[in-house]
Write a protein that holds these residues in place. Structure first.
Motif, PDB file in Angstrom:
ATOM      1  N   GLY A  52      -4.724   5.874   3.551  1.00 56.72           N
ATOM      2  CA  GLY A  52      -4.142   5.244   2.375  1.00 56.72           C
ATOM      3  C   GLY A  52      -5.022   4.138   1.832  1.00 56.72           C
ATOM      4  N   ALA A  53      -4.458   2.960   1.663  1.00 50.26           N
ATOM      5  CA  ALA A  53      -5.204   1.821   1.127  1.00 50.26           C
ATOM      6  C   ALA A  53      -4.587   0.535   1.660  1.00 50.26           C
ATOM      7  N   ARG A  54      -5.422  -0.466   1.878  1.00 48.68           N
ATOM      8  CA  ARG A  54      -4.923  -1.776   2.287  1.00 48.68           C
ATOM      9  C   ARG A  54      -5.554  -2.845   1.405  1.00 48.68           C
ATOM     10  N   LEU A  55      -4.878  -3.957   1.299  1.00 51.19           N
ATOM     11  CA  LEU A  55      -5.352  -5.053   0.472  1.00 51.19           C
ATOM     12  C   LEU A  55      -6.499  -5.797   1.146  1.00 51.19           C
ATOM     13  N   THR A  56      -7.476  -6.194   0.350  1.00 47.81           N
ATOM     14  CA  THR A  56      -8.465  -7.147   0.824  1.00 47.81           C
ATOM     15  C   THR A  56      -7.819  -8.535   0.822  1.00 47.81           C
ATOM     16  N   GLU A  57      -8.551  -9.532   1.313  1.00 50.33           N
ATOM     17  CA  GLU A  57      -8.014 -10.886   1.291  1.00 50.33           C
ATOM     18  C   GLU A  57      -7.734 -11.314  -0.150  1.00 50.33           C
ATOM     19  N   ALA A  58      -8.665 -10.980  -1.055  1.00 48.73           N
ATOM     20  CA  ALA A  58      -8.446 -11.307  -2.466  1.00 48.73           C
ATOM     21  C   ALA A  58      -7.240 -10.552  -3.010  1.00 48.73           C
ATOM     22  N   GLY A  59      -7.064  -9.302  -2.581  1.00 45.15           N
ATOM     23  CA  GLY A  59      -5.921  -8.516  -3.017  1.00 45.15           C
ATOM     24  C   GLY A  59      -4.604  -9.118  -2.576  1.00 45.15           C
ATOM     25  N   GLU A  60      -4.562  -9.629  -1.346  1.00 47.17           N
ATOM     26  CA  GLU A  60      -3.340 -10.262  -0.852  1.00 47.17           C
ATOM     27  C   GLU A  60      -2.988 -11.497  -1.672  1.00 47.17           C
TER      28      GLU A  60
END
Length: 300
Positions: free
Chosen positions: A55-63
């Motif tokens: 799937g996909a996970r958030l980067t730190e910037a995404g979080e």
């Protein structure tokens, strides 16, 4: 400020854990959702997601951005004061499948208390429905070239998206295999699945194709694009359809752009200029942000 529709898309991926599941939830195709996320990453200037086989996970910037996105969407709902009321929408089939669901999903997230309803109108009937007060907004379209369609004095059309018309062929067809734009003259002698030649919206398009020498092979009396693409895929002829239709066809087709790009369809949102409707204004703003304006100003 980031576009609310793209922020809602990022939040959906964060909650669903994959682009595919988020796309199903929002009504996007996965490639269309990926395009929206790529635009958001360009706006942010950094990667927001890490794609992997599960799937996909958030980067730190995404979080960080997801946390802010939730606050922004909640704040938009508070500022607009849309804590109730209703929004009645009209649409035509292509827009109902490909444009309306992601925009409505973002709207529902920002304004969960607004009651929504959707009705089908074959253009230009949606414009008439807006003028009559049957719906607050309607997605409609016009083809180019075509004779101008009169618009009621109380109604304005705001362009949302320009959709170029493209050639669709059976997979492996000689005309569909090149990447260059196809001159219309090369359609001479080609069996054409003719799209509603007597329908006012398509009449001049069909005349232009006939003038190029395309040979009518099969008539589809109404603009049923899913059927046309299926017939093309089966090798019964070639056709000229909106690119949005071609790229999302459920049957495999070859796609090729035509030489000068003058054949196109403009998708617009119709609204009453003499009424103030905060819900309708907020939804028009979402459409503007999600798909960009095809032109400046409005036509009446």
């Amino acid at each position: 400020m980031y576009d609310p529709t793209r922020l809602a898309a990022l939040v959906a991926v964060a909650e669903a854990g994959s682009i595919t599941r988020a796309a199903d939830r929002l009504g996007y195709t996965p490639p269309a959702l990926s395009q929206q996320l790529a635009k958001l990453e360009r706006e942010a200037g950094t990667a927001l997601l890490v794609r992997h086989h599960r799937g996909a996970r958030l980067t730190e910037a995404g979080e960080v951005l997801v946390a802010r996105a939730r606050r922004v969407l909640d704040e938009l709902a508070r500022l607009t004061g849309l804590t109730g009321g209703a929004l009645r929408l009209g649409t035509f089939p292509t827009a109902g499948v490909h444009l309306l669901p992601p925009a409505l999903s973002a709207f529902r997230r920002a304004h969960p208390d607004v009651r929504l309803s959707v009705a089908d109108y074959d253009p230009p009937a949606g414009v008439t429905a807006v003028a009559a007060g049957e719906v607050d907004l309607a997605l409609t379209h016009t083809y180019h070239p075509a004779e101008p369609v009169p618009v009621p004095a109380a109604v304005r059309l705001e362009p949302v998206l320009e959709d170029e018309l493209v050639l669709v062929t059976a997979p492996g067809h000689a005309l569909g295999s090149a990447s260059s734009r196809l001159p219309l003259a090369e359609l001479a002698g080609q069996p054409l699945i003719s799209m509603a030649p007597h329908h006012p919206a398509r009449r001049e398009i069909e005349a232009l194709l006939a003038g190029a020498g395309a040979t009518p092979a099969l008539l589809v009396p109404t603009p049923g694009y899913a059927v046309v693409c299926a017939l093309v895929s089966a090798g019964l002829g070639v056709a000229v359809v909106p690119e949005m239709v071609a790229r999302t066809a459920t049957t495999p087709v070859g796609v090729r752009h035509l030489e000068d790009g003058r054949l196109r369809r403009t998708i617009s949102v119709a609204y009453r200029a003499d009424e103030t409707n905060p819900a309708a204004d907020a939804f028009r703003a979402l459409l503007r942000g999600a798909f960009g304006r095809a032109g400046r100003g409005a036509s009446g």
